[in-house]
Design a protein around this motif. Structure first.
Motif, short mmCIF file in Angstrom:
data_model
loop_
_atom_site.label_atom_id
_atom_site.label_comp_id
_atom_site.label_asym_id
_atom_site.label_seq_id
_atom_site.Cartn_x
_atom_site.Cartn_y
_atom_site.Cartn_z
N PHE A 1 0.81 -1.20 0.00
CA PHE A 1 0.00 0.00 0.00
C PHE A 1 0.85 1.26 0.00
CE2 PHE A 1 -3.17 -3.02 1.08
CZ PHE A 1 -4.40 -2.45 0.78
N LEU A 2 2.10 1.13 0.43
CA LEU A 2 3.00 2.28 0.46
C LEU A 2 3.81 2.41 -0.82
CD1 LEU A 2 4.31 1.85 4.13
CD2 LEU A 2 2.43 3.29 3.31
N GLY A 3 3.54 1.53 -1.79
CA GLY A 3 4.23 1.63 -3.07
C GLY A 3 5.59 0.98 -3.10
N ALA A 4 5.90 0.14 -2.10
CA ALA A 4 7.23 -0.47 -2.02
C ALA A 4 7.46 -1.49 -3.13
CB ALA A 4 7.42 -1.14 -0.67
N THR A 5 6.39 -1.98 -3.78
CA THR A 5 6.56 -2.98 -4.82
C THR A 5 5.97 -2.49 -6.13
OG1 THR A 5 4.58 -4.07 -3.95
CG2 THR A 5 6.69 -4.97 -3.29
N THR A 6 6.37 -1.29 -6.52
CA THR A 6 5.99 -0.71 -7.81
C THR A 6 7.25 -0.67 -8.68
OG1 THR A 6 4.33 0.67 -6.76
CG2 THR A 6 4.99 1.29 -8.98
N ARG A 7 7.10 -1.06 -9.95
CA ARG A 7 8.26 -1.07 -10.82
C ARG A 7 7.82 -0.79 -12.26
NH1 ARG A 7 9.77 -7.54 -11.42
NH2 ARG A 7 7.99 -8.11 -12.73
N LYS A 8 8.80 -0.64 -13.14
CA LYS A 8 8.53 -0.45 -14.56
C LYS A 8 8.60 -1.79 -15.28
CE LYS A 8 8.05 4.06 -14.87
NZ LYS A 8 6.80 4.68 -15.38
N PHE A 9 7.63 -2.02 -16.17
CA PHE A 9 7.63 -3.23 -16.99
C PHE A 9 7.33 -2.81 -18.43
CE2 PHE A 9 5.24 -6.78 -18.95
CZ PHE A 9 6.22 -7.75 -18.90
N LEU A 10 8.31 -3.01 -19.32
CA LEU A 10 8.18 -2.59 -20.72
C LEU A 10 7.79 -1.12 -20.81
CD1 LEU A 10 6.32 -5.71 -22.20
CD2 LEU A 10 8.78 -5.20 -22.26
N GLY A 11 8.35 -0.32 -19.90
CA GLY A 11 8.09 1.12 -19.91
C GLY A 11 6.79 1.53 -19.24
N ASN A 12 6.05 0.57 -18.72
CA ASN A 12 4.77 0.85 -18.09
C ASN A 12 4.84 0.63 -16.58
OD1 ASN A 12 3.23 1.27 -20.60
ND2 ASN A 12 3.57 -0.92 -20.91
N GLU A 13 3.99 1.36 -15.85
CA GLU A 13 3.92 1.18 -14.41
C GLU A 13 3.31 -0.19 -14.11
OE1 GLU A 13 5.17 3.14 -10.99
OE2 GLU A 13 5.19 3.85 -13.06
N GLN A 14 3.98 -0.94 -13.25
CA GLN A 14 3.49 -2.26 -12.87
C GLN A 14 3.45 -2.37 -11.35
OE1 GLN A 14 5.87 -6.12 -13.21
NE2 GLN A 14 4.32 -6.45 -14.80
N TYR A 15 2.37 -2.99 -10.86
CA TYR A 15 2.19 -3.17 -9.43
C TYR A 15 2.35 -4.64 -9.09
CZ TYR A 15 0.53 1.55 -9.78
OH TYR A 15 0.46 2.90 -10.03
N VAL A 16 3.16 -4.90 -8.10
CA VAL A 16 3.47 -6.27 -7.69
C VAL A 16 2.82 -6.51 -6.33
CG1 VAL A 16 5.29 -7.96 -7.31
CG2 VAL A 16 5.67 -6.06 -8.89
N PHE A 17 1.91 -7.49 -6.30
CA PHE A 17 1.15 -7.76 -5.09
C PHE A 17 1.47 -9.14 -4.54
CE2 PHE A 17 -1.45 -4.73 -7.42
CZ PHE A 17 -1.85 -3.84 -6.43
#
Length: 206
Positions: free
Chosen positions: A147-163
């Motif tokens: 929820f704090l955005g600790a697992t947000t990354r870029k995937f193929l130039g797009n924002e990706q959320y890892v849950f």
């Protein structure tokens, strides 16, 4: 409620359905172009609620994509969470008594929604930290960090959320990946096709 009790707007009456974007507006046009034939059929409120869900998904996705570069990524994250929570509503419509009356295998038509529903149930509907379901303490903390955005990354130039998702059968953490720019078009296409199938079945049952 019956279909002839409602007025549904077709925003692009001169356009072929396949050319109408976004897909949520295409779905409204589809219903508008069949509403006279549907007339006295029951189920209007069921179907209209689903169209509003599609409209909301497009709304959150458009907001997500229009957030300016340099603006805090927290705003994108809020849109992503709102999107997944709306997706939960679409999931329950998919498996509702109304939908299964016309499309008994409805869930098989919505694989992308089914893929993400555990994210909604386990991550965006509530935090495991606040409402634990026998998950280990370590998992509860890790999920809360999501929820704090600790697992947000870029995937193929797009924002990706890892849950993270705790699998009670294996006692292990599984990871799910939500990439709005890639996943949203698939979700909308599958949803539109399901709505189209329901309308066809309604017409066949007149």
């Amino acid at each position: 409620m019956k279909f002839n009790e409602w007025t549904i707007k077709d925003h692009y009456p001169e356009m072929a359905l396949q050319d109408i974007q976004p897909i949520s507006l295409r779905a409204y046009s589809l219903l508008n172009r069949n509403i006279s034939a549907l007339g006295p059929n029951e189920g209007a409120i069921n179907l209209l609620g689903a169209l509003e869900m599609l409209e909301a998904l497009d709304y959150h996705f458009i907001n997500f994509t229009q957030i300016e570069k340099g603006e805090s990524p927290i705003n994108q994250k809020h849109e992503a969470v709102a999107y997944l929570n709306r997706l939960g509503q679409l999931y329950f419509f998919t498996k509702s008594r109304f939908t299964k009356k016309y499309i008994p295998d409805s869930e098989s038509h919505m694989p992308k929604v089914i893929e993400f529903i555990s994210i909604r149930h386990k991550n965006t509907a509530h935090r495991s930290l606040d409402s634990p379901q026998k998950e280990p303490d370590e998992y509860r903390d890790r999920q809360a960090f999501t929820f704090l955005g600790a697992t947000t990354r870029k995937f193929l130039g797009n924002e990706q959320y890892v849950f993270p998702n705790y699998n009670k059968d294996t006692n292990e953490t599984e990871w799910f990946y939500f990439t709005p720019a890639i996943d949203h078009p698939i979700i909308m296409e599958q949803s539109y096709n399901l709505i189209e199938k329901i309308i066809k079945e309604l017409l066949n049952n007149l």
